[in-house]
Design an enzyme around this catalytic site. Structure first.
Site, mmCIF file in Angstrom:
data_model
loop_
_atom_site.group_PDB
_atom_site.id
_atom_site.type_symbol
_atom_site.label_atom_id
_atom_site.label_comp_id
_atom_site.label_asym_id
_atom_site.label_seq_id
_atom_site.Cartn_x
_atom_site.Cartn_y
_atom_site.Cartn_z
ATOM 1 N N GLY A 182 -5.104 -4.353 -7.359
ATOM 2 C CA GLY A 182 -5.812 -4.203 -6.137
ATOM 3 C C GLY A 182 -4.687 -3.921 -4.995
ATOM 4 O O GLY A 182 -5.420 -3.318 -3.904
ATOM 5 N N CYS A 187 -5.657 2.470 -4.246
ATOM 6 C CA CYS A 187 -6.573 1.550 -5.393
ATOM 7 C C CYS A 187 -7.852 1.200 -4.377
ATOM 8 O O CYS A 187 -7.549 0.719 -3.277
ATOM 9 C CB CYS A 187 -5.560 0.567 -5.715
ATOM 10 S SG CYS A 187 -6.646 -0.682 -6.278
HETATM 11 P P1 5GP Z 1 1.371 1.778 -4.204
HETATM 12 O O1 5GP Z 1 2.864 1.659 -4.577
HETATM 13 O O2 5GP Z 1 1.066 3.196 -4.099
HETATM 14 O O3 5GP Z 1 1.087 0.826 -3.600
HETATM 15 O O4 5GP Z 1 0.861 1.475 -5.808
HETATM 16 C C1 5GP Z 1 0.908 1.881 -7.040
HETATM 17 C C2 5GP Z 1 0.103 1.295 -8.182
HETATM 18 O O5 5GP Z 1 -1.231 1.370 -7.840
HETATM 19 C C3 5GP Z 1 0.292 1.821 -9.560
HETATM 20 O O6 5GP Z 1 1.690 1.588 -10.135
HETATM 21 C C4 5GP Z 1 -0.928 1.137 -10.210
HETATM 22 O O7 5GP Z 1 -0.793 0.148 -10.879
HETATM 23 C C5 5GP Z 1 -1.906 1.163 -9.038
HETATM 24 N N1 5GP Z 1 -2.930 2.342 -9.151
HETATM 25 C C6 5GP Z 1 -2.648 3.630 -9.292
HETATM 26 N N2 5GP Z 1 -3.908 4.415 -9.169
HETATM 27 C C7 5GP Z 1 -4.651 3.246 -9.292
HETATM 28 C C8 5GP Z 1 -6.229 3.642 -9.233
HETATM 29 O O8 5GP Z 1 -6.893 4.611 -9.057
HETATM 30 N N3 5GP Z 1 -6.767 2.424 -8.995
HETATM 31 C C9 5GP Z 1 -6.147 1.182 -9.127
HETATM 32 N N4 5GP Z 1 -6.917 0.081 -9.217
HETATM 33 N N5 5GP Z 1 -4.765 0.992 -8.939
HETATM 34 C C10 5GP Z 1 -4.475 2.321 -9.080
#
Ligand code: 5GP
Length: 367
Positions: A182, A187
């Site tokens: 999360g 997400c």
């Molecule tokens: P960020 O670096 O953008 O904060 O987080 C990246 C991570 O978000 C990804 O590696 C993956 O674990 C998670 N993530 C990517 N797409 C989704 C999604 O549609 N739903 C959720 N719950 N997590 C996601």
């Protein structure tokens, strides 16, 4: 029903305390770590930052740039086996090997067949097994199956947020456990399900548990600025996975679009007439892998029993990714001199955190 009372923290709730140190300059710190693993017999020398296996950031174009800086990429799982094999052959010629590349896999039979085809080539050893809910028995079973099939592989598996499950996955055959439920920038799991855990506390607990059984953790999601990457390494992460921070670049995938804006300023044509000043900006699409948009684009539509747990955003186009990577690595080196850590691996033992109510002064905007 139980309530766990201890405070759970995010990266924005803490700051690192600077320390007197003998390190005179950033050039004296070493951000390359020699990684050795519980199961996989190989040693990899690199900086443990991984481009996320999302359709937009787990691209071959990003992988080339990441490798130039000795950083990793988890390629997304929507490349066909043929595309992967062609890339891996070419990439091994350019960089000497594919040690900085992870191939991604879900836990279905089709995922396993594709994994078999790619692994048979002997071109790659690193596998990222990724499911949204790492507490499902399917993940542990799949990790055991993959470990049995390829005893030499470097296996990263997730996602979970608690120490007990990290231990389970490592003892089942994972070298690295991916942690975070999360925290991601696109997400919406927490909004939709109410499930999740603040990422800083997740990393501290999971790193402690994983290290206890000779495993490692990859902190996945929630980093918004280079300082968050530093905090994550200091909390005990061996690897940090980034999505949003690497999205919106030339090498990222996603639709590019141009938008026009009124600036608010006017051009005076004469003393009675004026013209609105316009400006144009380019944006690139970035989206969660379980968003409705991704389901439509990559899985031929959203299944009725599923709800979207991700969103779509448009990011101001940021040009080549190289300058972003250099900024992250520059931040990391500078952090290490502030806290007196000569090696990346030393960061947690050199770190003292303050709990804070406010970390940034945004009076003149967020840049
Ligand atoms: P960020 O670096 O953008 O904060 O987080 C990246 C991570 O978000 C990804 O590696 C993956 O674990 C998670 N993530 C990517 N797409 C989704 C999604 O549609 N739903 C959720 N719950 N997590 C996601």
């Amino acid at each position: 029903m139980r309530i766990q009372d201890d405070i759970q923290l995010d990266y924005c709730d803490v700051l690192l305390r600077p320390k007197r140190s003998a390190l005179a300059s950033r050039s004296q710190v070493d951000i390359i770590r020699k990684y050795t693993f519980k199961w996989c017999p190989k040693t990899i020398e690199a900086t443990g930052i991984i481009s996320a296996n999302m359709f937009t950031t787990g691209t071959m174009e990003i992988a080339r740039e990441m490798q130039k800086q000795k950083l990793f990429t988890a390629l997304h799982k929507h490349y066909s086996a043929e595309e992967l094999l062609a890339f891996l052959k070419e990439n091994a010629k350019q960089f000497g090997n594919n040690d900085l590349i992870f191939i991604s896999s879900g836990v279905s039979d089709t995922d396993y067949e594709k994994l078999q085809t790619v692994m048979k080539s002997g071109l790659v050893d690193n596998i990222c097994i990724d499911v949204a809910n790492g507490y499902s028995p399917y993940l542990v079973n799949y990790v055991q199956k993959v470990r049995t099939a390829w005893p030499q592989a470097l296996i990263m598996a997730g996602n979970v947020v608690t120490g007990d499950m990290c231990e389970d996955l490592i003892l089942s055959g994972a070298d690295i456990v991916k942690v975070g439920i999360g925290p991601g920038s696109v997400c919406t799991t927490r909004k939709l399900t109410g499930v999740g855990r603040p990422q800083f506390s997740t990393v501290i607990e999971c790193a402690d548990a994983a290290h206890g059984v000779s495993g490692m953790v990859c902190a996945d999601g929630g980093c918004t600025v280079p300082g968050d990457v530093c905090k994550s390494f200091c909390a005990g992460a061996d690897f940090v996975m980034l999505g949003g921070m690497l999205a919106g670049h030339e090498e990222s995938a996603g639709e590019l679009c141009t938008k026009h804006f009124q600036t608010g300023e006017v051009d005076l044509i004469d003393d009675k007439t004026c013209a609105m000043k316009l400006t144009e900006k380019q944006y690139k699409k970035f989206y969660g892998m379980s968003s409705e948009y991704a389901q439509e684009a990559h899985y031929g539509g959203m299944k009725k029993y599923r709800a979207s747990e991700g969103k779509v955003v448009e990011i101001l186009f940021r040009g080549p990714i190289e300058h972003t990577l250099l900024a992250i690595l520059g931040g990391l080196r500078s952090c290490m001199t502030y806290i007196g850590a000569k090696r990346l691996k030393d960061m947690p033992k050199c770190a003292t955190f303050y709990r804070v109510n406010r970390q940034l002064n945004n009076i003149f905007g967020e840049e």
